[in-house]
Design a protein around this motif. Structure first.
Motif, PDB file in Angstrom:
ATOM      1  N   SER A  66       0.849  -1.187   0.000  1.00 16.42           N
ATOM      2  CA  SER A  66       0.000   0.000   0.000  1.00 16.42           C
ATOM      3  C   SER A  66       0.885   1.238   0.000  1.00 16.42           C
ATOM      4  O   SER A  66       1.818   1.332   0.798  1.00 16.42           O
ATOM      5  CB  SER A  66      -0.877   0.032   1.255  1.00 16.42           C
ATOM      6  OG  SER A  66      -1.648  -1.137   1.339  1.00 16.42           O
TER       7      SER A  66
ATOM      8  N   ILE B 179      -3.908   0.385  -2.479  1.00 18.60           N
ATOM      9  CA  ILE B 179      -4.124  -0.351  -1.230  1.00 18.60           C
ATOM     10  C   ILE B 179      -3.927  -1.837  -1.525  1.00 18.60           C
ATOM     11  O   ILE B 179      -4.636  -2.402  -2.351  1.00 18.60           O
ATOM     12  CB  ILE B 179      -5.533  -0.081  -0.658  1.00 18.60           C
ATOM     13  CG1 ILE B 179      -5.685   1.414  -0.342  1.00 18.60           C
ATOM     14  CG2 ILE B 179      -5.785  -0.920   0.595  1.00 18.60           C
ATOM     15  CD1 ILE B 179      -7.059   1.817   0.157  1.00 18.60           C
TER      16      ILE B 179
ATOM     17  N   ASN C 185      -2.682  14.896   6.647  1.00 18.63           N
ATOM     18  CA  ASN C 185      -4.081  14.503   6.452  1.00 18.63           C
ATOM     19  C   ASN C 185      -4.166  13.142   5.790  1.00 18.63           C
ATOM     20  O   ASN C 185      -4.932  12.275   6.207  1.00 18.63           O
ATOM     21  CB  ASN C 185      -4.799  15.525   5.572  1.00 18.63           C
ATOM     22  CG  ASN C 185      -5.096  16.801   6.326  1.00 18.63           C
ATOM     23  OD1 ASN C 185      -5.208  16.791   7.544  1.00 18.63           O
ATOM     24  ND2 ASN C 185      -5.208  17.900   5.613  1.00 18.63           N
ATOM     25  N   LEU C 186      -3.388  12.996   4.739  1.00 11.67           N
ATOM     26  CA  LEU C 186      -3.389  11.737   4.000  1.00 11.67           C
ATOM     27  C   LEU C 186      -3.022  10.566   4.905  1.00 11.67           C
ATOM     28  O   LEU C 186      -3.685   9.525   4.934  1.00 11.67           O
ATOM     29  CB  LEU C 186      -2.370  11.844   2.868  1.00 11.67           C
ATOM     30  CG  LEU C 186      -2.897  11.583   1.479  1.00 11.67           C
ATOM     31  CD1 LEU C 186      -1.960  12.130   0.435  1.00 11.67           C
ATOM     32  CD2 LEU C 186      -3.134  10.125   1.274  1.00 11.67           C
ATOM     33  N   ILE C 187      -1.938  10.734   5.646  1.00 14.88           N
ATOM     34  CA  ILE C 187      -1.453   9.667   6.527  1.00 14.88           C
ATOM     35  C   ILE C 187      -2.476   9.368   7.622  1.00 14.88           C
ATOM     36  O   ILE C 187      -2.789   8.215   7.895  1.00 14.88           O
ATOM     37  CB  ILE C 187      -0.078  10.041   7.120  1.00 14.88           C
ATOM     38  CG1 ILE C 187       0.977  10.075   6.008  1.00 14.88           C
ATOM     39  CG2 ILE C 187       0.327   9.081   8.233  1.00 14.88           C
ATOM     40  CD1 ILE C 187       2.326  10.629   6.432  1.00 14.88           C
ATOM     41  N   HIS C 188      -3.016  10.421   8.230  1.00 14.87           N
ATOM     42  CA  HIS C 188      -3.966  10.211   9.328  1.00 14.87           C
ATOM     43  C   HIS C 188      -5.305   9.665   8.853  1.00 14.87           C
ATOM     44  O   HIS C 188      -5.992   8.964   9.592  1.00 14.87           O
ATOM     45  CB  HIS C 188      -4.181  11.510  10.103  1.00 14.87           C
ATOM     46  CG  HIS C 188      -3.028  11.855  10.991  1.00 14.87           C
ATOM     47  ND1 HIS C 188      -2.647  13.141  11.263  1.00 14.87           N
ATOM     48  CD2 HIS C 188      -2.157  11.060  11.658  1.00 14.87           C
ATOM     49  CE1 HIS C 188      -1.594  13.132  12.056  1.00 14.87           C
ATOM     50  NE2 HIS C 188      -1.273  11.879  12.308  1.00 14.87           N
ATOM     51  N   LEU C 189      -5.693   9.995   7.633  1.00 13.18           N
ATOM     52  CA  LEU C 189      -6.987   9.498   7.159  1.00 13.18           C
ATOM     53  C   LEU C 189      -6.874   8.102   6.548  1.00 13.18           C
ATOM     54  O   LEU C 189      -7.707   7.252   6.795  1.00 13.18           O
ATOM     55  CB  LEU C 189      -7.612  10.475   6.161  1.00 13.18           C
ATOM     56  CG  LEU C 189      -8.095  11.796   6.789  1.00 13.18           C
ATOM     57  CD1 LEU C 189      -8.641  12.741   5.728  1.00 13.18           C
ATOM     58  CD2 LEU C 189      -9.155  11.543   7.851  1.00 13.18           C
ATOM     59  N   PHE C 190      -5.827   7.867   5.749  1.00 11.59           N
ATOM     60  CA  PHE C 190      -5.704   6.552   5.103  1.00 11.59           C
ATOM     61  C   PHE C 190      -4.944   5.546   5.953  1.00 11.59           C
ATOM     62  O   PHE C 190      -4.990   4.351   5.680  1.00 11.59           O
ATOM     63  CB  PHE C 190      -5.037   6.677   3.729  1.00 11.59           C
ATOM     64  CG  PHE C 190      -6.012   6.950   2.625  1.00 11.59           C
ATOM     65  CD1 PHE C 190      -6.734   5.909   2.063  1.00 11.59           C
ATOM     66  CD2 PHE C 190      -6.245   8.232   2.194  1.00 11.59           C
ATOM     67  CE1 PHE C 190      -7.659   6.150   1.063  1.00 11.59           C
ATOM     68  CE2 PHE C 190      -7.170   8.485   1.194  1.00 11.59           C
ATOM     69  CZ  PHE C 190      -7.879   7.451   0.628  1.00 11.59           C
ATOM     70  N   GLY C 191      -4.225   6.029   6.961  1.00 13.52           N
ATOM     71  CA  GLY C 191      -3.425   5.094   7.738  1.00 13.52           C
ATOM     72  C   GLY C 191      -2.354   4.426   6.896  1.00 13.52           C
ATOM     73  O   GLY C 191      -1.981   3.288   7.134  1.00 13.52           O
ATOM     74  N   ILE C 192      -1.893   5.131   5.856  1.00 11.18           N
ATOM     75  CA  ILE C 192      -0.815   4.617   5.012  1.00 11.18           C
ATOM     76  C   ILE C 192       0.328   5.614   5.131  1.00 11.18           C
ATOM     77  O   ILE C 192       0.123   6.805   4.957  1.00 11.18           O
ATOM     78  CB  ILE C 192      -1.250   4.535   3.536  1.00 11.18           C
ATOM     79  CG1 ILE C 192      -2.364   3.501   3.372  1.00 11.18           C
ATOM     80  CG2 ILE C 192      -0.073   4.195   2.624  1.00 11.18           C
ATOM     81  CD1 ILE C 192      -2.926   3.424   1.970  1.00 11.18           C
ATOM     82  N   SER C 193       1.531   5.142   5.449  1.00  9.64           N
ATOM     83  CA  SER C 193       2.609   6.115   5.614  1.00  9.64           C
ATOM     84  C   SER C 193       3.767   5.886   4.662  1.00  9.64           C
ATOM     85  O   SER C 193       4.880   6.284   4.936  1.00  9.64           O
ATOM     86  CB  SER C 193       3.061   6.151   7.071  1.00  9.64           C
ATOM     87  OG  SER C 193       3.047   4.879   7.629  1.00  9.64           O
TER      88      SER C 193
ATOM     89  N   LEU D 260       2.729  13.732  13.918  1.00 14.10           N
ATOM     90  CA  LEU D 260       2.170  12.397  13.706  1.00 14.10           C
ATOM     91  C   LEU D 260       1.381  11.961  14.939  1.00 14.10           C
ATOM     92  O   LEU D 260       1.780  12.257  16.059  1.00 14.10           O
ATOM     93  CB  LEU D 260       3.344  11.444  13.469  1.00 14.10           C
ATOM     94  CG  LEU D 260       3.165  10.300  12.490  1.00 14.10           C
ATOM     95  CD1 LEU D 260       2.640  10.784  11.153  1.00 14.10           C
ATOM     96  CD2 LEU D 260       4.500   9.598  12.302  1.00 14.10           C
ATOM     97  N   LEU D 261       0.294  11.244  14.696  1.00 11.41           N
ATOM     98  CA  LEU D 261      -0.582  10.775  15.778  1.00 11.41           C
ATOM     99  C   LEU D 261       0.205  10.017  16.851  1.00 11.41           C
ATOM    100  O   LEU D 261      -0.035  10.164  18.042  1.00 11.41           O
ATOM    101  CB  LEU D 261      -1.666   9.897  15.164  1.00 11.41           C
ATOM    102  CG  LEU D 261      -2.794   9.377  16.016  1.00 11.41           C
ATOM    103  CD1 LEU D 261      -3.353  10.445  16.913  1.00 11.41           C
ATOM    104  CD2 LEU D 261      -3.874   8.804  15.136  1.00 11.41           C
TER     105      LEU D 261
END
Lengths: 368, 368
Positions: free
Chosen positions: A202, A218, A296-304, A331-332
């Motif tokens: 992913s 994904i 935003n992308l990382i936090h929403l898709f959970g893809i880093s 980062l979260l």
């Protein structure tokens, strides 16, 4: 076996063979299918001429194993990228060997007729070459900026784009008698990256240009969303010090070049080589804006895992390091973030579009 | 038939029967499976006692049809929601009839031991009730805020959360001898919404509380991402007039209540009923911030169906209309956007967690 399951297995086997030469036994093991199922489907793929057998030289004692590969000449496909300035074409055979890669500037007026003429010229070029080889064009995919209606084969937006709002796929299908798909350019960039590098995980592929978009893969599959778009990171709302704007308003190629020129440089390359403090500060502000979109992308898709293609590559590795630092700051929770520039040389989007046409065309032939 | 395909088909058939009573023929048609395949799998489900046959009264002429439904007593599962203030438990049987719904406040100190004691009290309550009925607890799912490690059954973050960073699933598994999963609360809210309303499409379910998160359902399936989180809309970076903050810093329940009190109101309800201009302006600013997060979500996922659960529901329908208007203003192109409050009454998260435990437990039993 039921038709829908058979179709599904045929696609899986086809995609596996497209990836790299492989034996029947390996396919069965990797995909968790019985040897009988694999054997039956492969027999049909051989009959249809999509797949060819190849004897491997024996390793050690024993019979030589037989590998399956896609028949190079069973199809020829074209990827056609339309940007706001030019078109790029990538013609390949079914083993993904590139026969032509060329670009053509669009007419100054950016009118529909003139733009279509250039599109036709590109496709004609490919067609003529194939005719000389005694082959024909099987399928083509047009990669265009903005949201597209994949079902209908229409570019929805940007509205001022010369090819928007016309039945583009039908038009080209009628004219060339080939299968035609219309897809988003960043999506095709992601597909290109995936097939070029052979990765199956992913990741997010970001297209930086006049606009900024992304294609999301994904588990090896393109994620499309439901509105004709997904991954539109360029539409992140950011505060520019005075008001909210879109990320692509501050990080798009035109804006960046304009700013660079206002600082007295001829080109982006010159500005970066100068090591001028104003340039460094400016790139830092770009990284700041861009990190907001990435977060935003990382936090929403959970893809880093993020791959950046397009003109940002000119910013160089210091920019990348800075960007990564800015992302990690908010980062979260602390975890691995992998941000890199695409290592694929151009034409990754036209290449991806061609592979897309190939995948879809072979799948139709195999399952029909 | 191969084991992996059979497992897959078993899950599909099981989920279909969980949805509503259905005949063998209907299952075959809806899922595109042969009657033989459906017959074989259903026979095993009947043997294992997971499914029961039920004669429908004949409609018109002909034999009565036989419907399949989940055996109500074949499992009892618990959903346990842990918030920063309390725990909520939802005990159900395998037909999703709720036997207990209760909440317990957490100890003032929010210490690990004290919090675990309350968790045990909740589970013991369910266990004791089941014992009286001659049943036992089959499985439970804990829904917790923040990123979780689903594989290991550990709450990763928030770090100051009393149950973070301990092997929670293993702990409860050892203590109760039941299957245990640990999941994110917003994800379980999305699962609860899906099963409660019977919808099977793609939508985003937003949990508004002290933190703000979301669960994302793509074609009826929970999307998880790869980092232990996805849909973390509360981590959208927004500009508050002075600096960038996280969306949940300005829209979280504590912040909102504090602000409402600073305006001289006892409660949110009182503030909203007052129709005070300051309240209206404040709610408008919340809608403005929130629309930024929603726009990111819509533009990145390409999903424009949004369901809002949690304390935002108190803001009322005018807020919703305003929010929708603000979102549509900056949409990539004009298309339908569907934003609504969750119509599910509490306990949607504990309910979703229980359904999650049920789905996973039945699947294990059916395919083992």
């Amino acid at each position: 076996m039921l038709r829908s399951i058979r179709k599904d297995n045929t696609s899986k086997i086809l995609k596996r063979i497209m990836k790299s030469p492989v034996s029947r036994v390996e396919i069965a093991e990797e995909l968790g299918l019985t040897k009988t199922t694999v054997g039956e489907i492969v027999r049909i793929l051989l009959e249809k001429g999509i797949v060819t057998e190849e004897k491997d030289s024996p390793r050690g004692v024993g019979r030589p194993t037989i590998s399956l590969k896609i028949t190079p000449d069973c199809a020829h496909v074209l990827g056609l990228e339309v940007t706001r300035d030019e078109i790029a074409i990538c013609l390949m055979n079914a083993s993904m060997s590139i026969l032509i890669y060329e670009t053509y500037p669009l007419p100054f007026q950016r009118d529909r007729e003139g733009t279509l003429k250039i599109v036709y010229r590109g496709i004609d070029r490919a067609k003529n070459m194939l005719e000389k080889l005694g082959r024909k064009l099987s399928a083509l995919t047009v990669a265009a900026p903005g949201p597209v209606d994949v079902e209908k084969g229409i570019i929805i937006n940007p509205r001022n784009f010369p090819l928007s709002q016309i039945p583009l796929a039908d038009l080209l299908k009628d004219k060339y008698g080939a299968e035609v798909w219309v897809e988003n350019d960043a999506d095709m960039g992601a597909v290109g990256e995936k097939w070029y590098t052979g990765r199956d995980d992913s990741f997010v592929w970001i297209l930086t240009g006049k606009g900024i978009g992304s294609g999301i893969i994904i588990n090896g599959e393109l994620y499309r969303g439901e509105n004709g778009y997904a991954g539109e990171i360029g539409y992140t709302r950011v505060f520019d010090g005075e008001r909210y704007v879109f990320l692509e308003d501050v990080c798009g190629e035109d804006t960046v070049l304009k700013h660079v020129r206002s600082m007295g440089f001829e080109s982006l390359a010159e500005a970066i080589e100068s090591e001028d403090d104003r340039v460094r500060e400016y790139l830092d502000s770009i990284a700041e804006f861009f990190s907001t979109g990435l977060l935003n992308l990382i936090h929403l898709f959970g893809i880093s895992k993020v791959v950046i293609g397009g003109f940002f590559k000119e910013f160089g590795n210091d920019f990348l390091k800075n960007l990564k630092m800015k992302v990690e700051r908010y980062l979260l929770y602390k975890h691995e973030v992998d941000i890199s520039f695409s290592a694929v040389q151009e034409p990754v989007i036209a290449f991806g579009a061609a592979v897309h046409a190939l995948e879809n065309y072979l799948e139709r032939v195999a399952t029909s």
